[in-house]
Design a protein around this motif. Structure first.
Motif, PDB file in Angstrom:
ATOM      1  N   UNK A 222       6.383  -1.017-113.046  1.00  0.00           N
ATOM      2  CA  UNK A 222       5.754  -0.522-114.268  1.00  0.00           C
ATOM      3  C   UNK A 222       6.773  -0.301-115.385  1.00  0.00           C
ATOM      4  N   UNK A 223       7.632  -1.298-115.590  1.00  0.00           N
ATOM      5  CA  UNK A 223       8.564  -1.275-116.714  1.00  0.00           C
ATOM      6  C   UNK A 223       9.906  -0.626-116.461  1.00  0.00           C
ATOM      7  N   UNK A 224      10.161  -0.181-115.233  1.00  0.00           N
ATOM      8  CA  UNK A 224      11.407   0.509-114.916  1.00  0.00           C
ATOM      9  C   UNK A 224      12.099  -0.216-113.756  1.00  0.00           C
ATOM     10  N   UNK A 225      13.412  -0.489-113.917  1.00  0.00           N
ATOM     11  CA  UNK A 225      14.170  -1.102-112.824  1.00  0.00           C
ATOM     12  C   UNK A 225      14.178  -0.153-111.638  1.00  0.00           C
ATOM     13  N   UNK A 226      14.033  -0.725-110.438  1.00  0.00           N
ATOM     14  CA  UNK A 226      14.025   0.096-109.235  1.00  0.00           C
ATOM     15  C   UNK A 226      14.652  -0.661-108.072  1.00  0.00           C
ATOM     16  N   UNK A 227      15.203   0.092-107.145  1.00  0.00           N
ATOM     17  CA  UNK A 227      15.795  -0.519-105.958  1.00  0.00           C
ATOM     18  C   UNK A 227      17.142  -1.159-106.247  1.00  0.00           C
TER      19      UNK A 227
ATOM     20  N   UNK B 265      23.757  -2.992-108.002  1.00  0.00           N
ATOM     21  CA  UNK B 265      23.454  -1.762-108.728  1.00  0.00           C
ATOM     22  C   UNK B 265      22.145  -1.219-108.165  1.00  0.00           C
ATOM     23  N   UNK B 266      22.138   0.072-107.870  1.00  0.00           N
ATOM     24  CA  UNK B 266      20.965   0.706-107.280  1.00  0.00           C
ATOM     25  C   UNK B 266      20.278   1.586-108.309  1.00  0.00           C
ATOM     26  N   UNK B 267      18.966   1.410-108.456  1.00  0.00           N
ATOM     27  CA  UNK B 267      18.140   2.223-109.344  1.00  0.00           C
ATOM     28  C   UNK B 267      17.190   3.030-108.456  1.00  0.00           C
ATOM     29  N   UNK B 268      17.365   4.328-108.463  1.00  0.00           N
ATOM     30  CA  UNK B 268      16.608   5.220-107.604  1.00  0.00           C
ATOM     31  C   UNK B 268      15.118   5.170-107.948  1.00  0.00           C
ATOM     32  N   UNK B 269      14.266   4.866-106.975  1.00  0.00           N
ATOM     33  CA  UNK B 269      12.820   4.848-107.238  1.00  0.00           C
ATOM     34  C   UNK B 269      12.280   6.199-107.714  1.00  0.00           C
ATOM     35  N   UNK B 270      12.886   7.293-107.278  1.00  0.00           N
ATOM     36  CA  UNK B 270      12.443   8.611-107.736  1.00  0.00           C
ATOM     37  C   UNK B 270      12.730   8.792-109.225  1.00  0.00           C
ATOM     38  N   UNK B 271      13.871   8.292-109.676  1.00  0.00           N
ATOM     39  CA  UNK B 271      14.186   8.340-111.111  1.00  0.00           C
ATOM     40  C   UNK B 271      13.198   7.505-111.893  1.00  0.00           C
ATOM     41  N   UNK B 272      12.835   6.351-111.341  1.00  0.00           N
ATOM     42  CA  UNK B 272      11.851   5.495-111.997  1.00  0.00           C
ATOM     43  C   UNK B 272      10.519   6.222-112.146  1.00  0.00           C
ATOM     44  N   UNK B 273      10.122   6.971-111.122  1.00  0.00           N
ATOM     45  CA  UNK B 273       8.861   7.730-111.185  1.00  0.00           C
ATOM     46  C   UNK B 273       8.924   8.785-112.283  1.00  0.00           C
TER      47      UNK B 273
END
Length: 135
Positions: free
Chosen positions: A98-103, A118-126
């Motif tokens: 939904x528009x946010x990099x994740x994983x 590079x890791x993008x935290x799914x919780x941050x995305x939420x």
């Protein structure tokens, strides 16, 4: 010959290929008039409210490819995306939600050599999505 072209068009319709939508984009990937464009985005609907996208520069070199979805009338990056260096080699690959990099996003330099993921935290995305909904 015209029957061959008609048969081809009917075959495309039978397998669910939809028409492409083209938009012209500036360097920030915002829609602009054709004469102001630096990129062209082609969207092809492959399921209800789901589109495959391909963005190319004016010389036809691919900048990125990915999947978009439409929710409540707004289009979001949602699915796998692949970004390319100007030389055509993969720059990065990963997923949007939904528009946010994740994983985990795989990254490569312009020669194709692997860089650190590079890791993008799914919780941050939420949290980002939640803040976006409040706006």
């Amino acid at each position: 010959m015209k029957y061959l072209a008609l048969s081809f068009m009917l075959l495309l319709g039978a397998v669910g290929v939809k028409a492409q939508e083209v938009a012209y984009l500036n360097s920030q990937l915002q829609e602009v008039k054709k004469r102001e464009a630096q990129f062209v985005r082609e969207l092809t609907e492959f399921a209800p409210e789901k589109f495959s996208a391909r963005v190319v520069d004016l010389k036809g070199k691919v900048k990125f490819e990915g999947i978009y979805t439409v929710i409540e009338g707004k289009m979001y990056e949602h699915g796998e995306f692949v970004f390319y260096h100007p030389n055509g080699k993969i720059e990065s690959r990963g997923f949007y939600e939904y528009g946010v990099k994740t994983g985990t996003w795989e990254r490569y330099d312009a020669t194709g050599a692997k860089k650190a993921d590079k890791y993008y935290n799914p919780e941050s995305a939420a949290l980002i999505r939640s803040a976006m909904k409040k706006q």
